[in-house]
Write an enzyme that holds these catalytic residues in place. Structure first.
Site, PDB file in Angstrom:
ATOM      1  CE  LYS A  58     -16.765  -7.463   3.512  1.00  0.00           C
ATOM      2  NZ  LYS A  58     -16.002  -8.669   3.918  1.00  0.00           N
ATOM      3  CD  GLU A 102      -1.688  -2.404   1.622  1.00  0.00           C
ATOM      4  OE1 GLU A 102      -0.493  -2.603   1.943  1.00  0.00           O
ATOM      5  OE2 GLU A 102      -2.567  -3.281   1.713  1.00  0.00           O
ATOM      6  CG  MET A 130      22.119  13.235   3.171  1.00  0.00           C
ATOM      7  SD  MET A 130      23.247  14.387   2.336  1.00  0.00           S
ATOM      8  CE  MET A 130      22.208  14.949   0.990  1.00  0.00           C
ATOM      9  CG  PHE A 148      -9.519 -10.248  11.033  1.00  0.00           C
ATOM     10  CD1 PHE A 148      -8.278 -10.688  11.490  1.00  0.00           C
ATOM     11  CD2 PHE A 148      -9.734 -10.187   9.674  1.00  0.00           C
ATOM     12  CE1 PHE A 148      -7.284 -11.063  10.597  1.00  0.00           C
ATOM     13  CE2 PHE A 148      -8.744 -10.562   8.772  1.00  0.00           C
ATOM     14  CZ  PHE A 148      -7.512 -11.007   9.242  1.00  0.00           C
ATOM     15  CD  GLN A 149      -7.023  -7.743   7.481  1.00  0.00           C
ATOM     16  OE1 GLN A 149      -7.907  -7.529   6.667  1.00  0.00           O
ATOM     17  NE2 GLN A 149      -5.815  -8.181   7.121  1.00  0.00           N
TER      18      GLN A 149
END
Lengths: 200, 595
Positions: free
Chosen positions: B196, B84, B510, B146-147
């Site tokens: 959902k 993602e 760097m 969940f999630q």
């Protein structure tokens, strides 16, 4: 903690939409700079649908003015003012719970109320609740008086403040609300209907 | 003064007036028979908003939207990324190259939290994004389902606005607002979290009306003519005026207005890295880059100019160095659309609030045509000094080892400044921004404010989707490329044509430079090993080549550019090359070091 001389209490007044999550969005503007909010009051304003935040912090004007602009920049914020204590009328309310038998037997209640500008809100057999309203030192004074009589519980409200300047915001808000009415708050209506919703 | 309009020390107090438009645009859907699911409505709204490409990754809580997407395949191009974070960086690249809103899909929980770095990056670099995350069913919110993560509260500090939708009826208005907020005023990322049940729910989807007004949102401040006049008077009196421009010129699509202002006023102008390209590199009034690794003259002369005109830039600390020693001698004019930027870091003499596409022509009309030949000569003198001390060695080295600068020099010769250059973060970024030639706006795509390693590879993919007609070259260090190297899979699957140059110095360069200069060469965990990049690319069916000697550089670059499709070119460069000039941290811009 050291205090720089130009830091002082400021009262930030924000007019906002009534939206879930906006309190957090405003609060993190302070917390990301590690600035402690000394008092925070959120309530409906005189106009339905428009809410009013009263936030007290101790800071320099330079910092406060930047914070005020950052708050005002948030999408759901209508207007922000900031004022010193000298520019506002402000009050805090305190409630004190003490055992009724002790206070009735040992104290001259009438004198105590008069001297501290307090009033009895509830008188029950087991306890009595007093209320005072005023500045911090005024509400603190009654704690000291009641402590010897077995103070059971004490609570103080956040500060509320009215800006002294005569040009109020009410008519502008009212006109604004008339032309562009507030939207209803969208809350989660499914939270208590677990059995009614299909899940996977 | 209008609501949301700032007060500054320089502004006269005025009466507050609340204004409202004559009509409101959004109307509530009528209570008629359901004709759409929430998920279908999301996709129809994206089409109505002109979206053509979505970057995303499916998961449990966003399956209904992906299910609906199955039937929109002919109208919406969905790019399946490999992570993602890659998805949101790709959407940033798309937004920056195209000037449109980038769109991302992610699922709840880890899918949503993986967006956070990209949101923070987009927030600080003002990139317009609409991220749509799936969320658990509304009745499960707050139960550690969940999630489930509280993505609204997680992303509040890194979004311009966010909103959680818990029923389908909210979708049209929430998304309409999301697109309007993301692209208007100072752009930024918006996240819409859709439970959902809201995606699955059937509802009456009325004809979609895009949002053009939100009552508590004033994206563009009111222009004050008195400040335009004050600014013009200051500019007309100035002996040594200096313009600093930033990405605001690009975001405001004000490149032509900016050029007209610069050319009439004859003022030398320098750029922040996000402003690069708004004025072509070769324009005679373009005097170079500002800031920590910017050019010598613009930094030193910041502390000599008498009027400093900042246009669409935010006086970032990498540009200003020590604020208490920054341009103290100058009167400062600041043009910005965001009132919170005025006086934030640098005290402003004349604030010019507004969209610079609107304010610049007003200013240009009031200024006198001028040239400042002696003042210009000062910049040229400093540039000559920088060329002999730094630039010649970097671009035309005589030593055996390849330098990053010569790769850029060769690339410039082959592309002629026509390419979109996407850079990651580190030494190569500074080299690329300093030396890449830009003929066009929206050509320099980099992570400026957040400094996100891992940005370039996915952002380059997005940039190509956003501007398919232009060549896109990603320039990435060996550290950054290993942070999002999985997006080679996205290139493989989509066949997108991205040229990738890995400048491999076998160090986190760097950090190593800082450790060398400021930590007594204590190289703590900056020695990084790389895989065989050409073999890795081959594993993803991407052509590649590795270059270690100078003679092979130009043929390899030519092969990369001419061969159709993506190409990965690894160039082994000097291990311990430093980027100079440099304003050391805690120093004034005038204390910039040439070596």
């Amino acid at each position: 903690m050291s205090h720089q001389p130009d830091r002082q209490e400021y009262n930030i007044t924000a007019y906002t939409e009534n939206q879930v999550g906006l309190l957090n969005r405003i609060a993190i503007i302070f917390s990301r700079r590690k600035i402690n909010i000394e008092s925070l009051n959120v309530s409906p304003s005189e106009i339905e649908g428009i809410h009013r935040f009263n936030i007290v912090i101790t800071e320099t004007e330079e910092v406060v003015s930047k914070l005020a602009r950052q708050i005002e920049k948030q999408v759901e914020v209508l207007k922000v003012y900031y004022n010193t204590n000298a520019d506002v009328i402000w009050q805090e309310m305190a409630l004190y719970k003490v055992p009724t038998d002790v206070i009735a037997e040992k104290a001259s209640v009438e004198r105590l109320l008069r001297e501290n500008g307090a009033r009895a809100v509830v008188i029950r057999k087991d306890y009595t609740v007093f209320e005072t309203t005023g500045h911090r030192e005024e509400t603190d004074a009654l704690i000291k008086v009641l402590q010897p009589y077995g103070l059971i519980e004490f609570v103080r409200s956040a500060r509320i403040a009215i800006i002294k300047a005569s040009d109020g915001f009410n008519h502008k808000l009212r006109d604004f609300e008339r032309r562009e009415p507030s939207e209803d708050v969208a809350e989660n209506e499914f939270l208590n209907s677990r059995d009614a919703v299909f899940t996977m | 003064m209008l609501i949301n309009e700032p007060t500054t020390a320089t502004a006269e107090p005025e009466t507050t007036v609340l204004t409202a438009p004559e009509t409101t645009v959004l109307t509530a859907p009528e209570a008629t028979a359901p004709n759409s699911t929430g998920a279908e409505a999301v996709l129809n709204i994206l089409l109505a908003e002109g979206v053509d490409t979505i970057f995303g990754y499916p998961g449990g809580a966003i399956i209904p939207i992906y299910d609906a997407l199955y039937d929109f395949n002919d109208r919406l191009n969905h790019v399946l990324v490999r992570h993602e974070q890659g998805g949101i960086h790709a959407a940033q690249g798309y937004a920056r190259s195209s000037g449109r809103v980038g769109v991302v899909f992610a699922t709840s929980g880890p899918g949503a939290t993986n967006l956070v770095t990209g949101l923070a990056d987009a927030q600080i670099d003002s990139t317009p994004l609409v991220c749509i995350t799936g969320q658990v069913f509304a009745h499960l919110l707050g139960t550690d389902a969940f999630q489930e993560t509280d993505i609204i509260n997680i992303t509040t500090p890194v979004t311009k606005w966010n909103y959680q939708v818990t029923k389908a009826e909210e979708i049209p208005e929430a998304l309409a607002k999301a697109f309007y907020i993301a692209r208007s005023g100072r752009p930024g990322p918006v996240l819409i979290d859709i439970t959902k049940n809201a995606q699955l729910q059937a509802f009456h989807f009325a004809p979609y009306a895009p949002c053009t007004h939100i009552r508590s949102y004033r994206p563009v401040p009111i222009v004050r003519p008195e400040y335009i006049r004050e600014a013009a008077a200051l500019i007309n009196r100035a002996k040594k005026p200096f313009v600093l421009w930033g990405q605001g010129v690009v975001l405001g699509r004000a490149e032509a207005e900016f050029k007209a202002f610069i050319e009439k006023s004859g003022i030398p102008a320098a750029w922040t890295i996000l402003g690069a390209g708004a004025l072509p590199t070769d324009h005679p009034l373009n005097v170079g880059m500002l800031g920590m690794h910017g050019n010598y003259g613009p930094n030193v002369l910041t502390n000599e100019c008498d009027v400093l005109i900042a246009i669409g830039m935010r006086f970032d600390d990498r540009v200003t160095g020590r604020l208490d020693k920054y341009a103290k001698q100058a009167k400062v004019i600041h043009l910005d659309i965001d009132p919170t930027e005025i006086d934030k870091n640098v005290a402003v003499t004349v604030p010019v609030w507004g969209d610079c596409k609107e304010t610049l022509p007003l200013l240009t009309a009031l200024i006198e045509p001028k040239t400042h030949p002696e003042w210009h000569q000062r910049f040229q003198d400093y540039m000559a000094e920088e060329v002999s001390a730094v630039i010649n060695d970097e671009l035309f080295p005589t030593g055996e080892e390849l330098t990053m600068g010569e790769v850029l020099q060769q690339l410039n010769e082959l592309t002629g400044g026509e390419a979109i250059i996407v850079t990651d973060v580190g030494q190569h970024q500074m080299v690329a921004c300093r030396y890449a030639k830009f003929n066009h706006t929206r050509s320099n795509i980099t992570s400026g404010g957040l400094g996100t390693m891992g940005f370039a590879l996915p952002a380059a993919i997005g940039a190509k989707f956003g501007a398919p007609e232009r060549p896109v070259v990603a320039i990435i260090g060996d550290g950054g490329v290993q942070m999002t190297i999985q997006e080679l899979g996205t290139i493989m699957q989509t066949g997108v044509d991205v040229k990738i140059i890995i400048l491999n110095n076998r160090f986190l360069g760097m950090v190593r430079q800082w450790q060398e200069l400021f930590n007594s060469r204590r190289y703590s965990f900056v020695d990084i090993q790389s895989p065989d990049y050409v073999a890795v690319a081959a594993g993803y069916r991407i052509a590649g080549r590795r270059v270690e000697i100078r003679d092979e550089l130009q043929p390899a670059l030519r092969q990369m550019l001419e061969q159709p499709g993506s190409f990965l070119l690894e160039v082994l460069v000097a291990k311990e090359n430093n980027i100079f000039p440099m304003v050391p941290q805690g120093c004034s811009v005038a204390e910039i070091r040439l070596r």
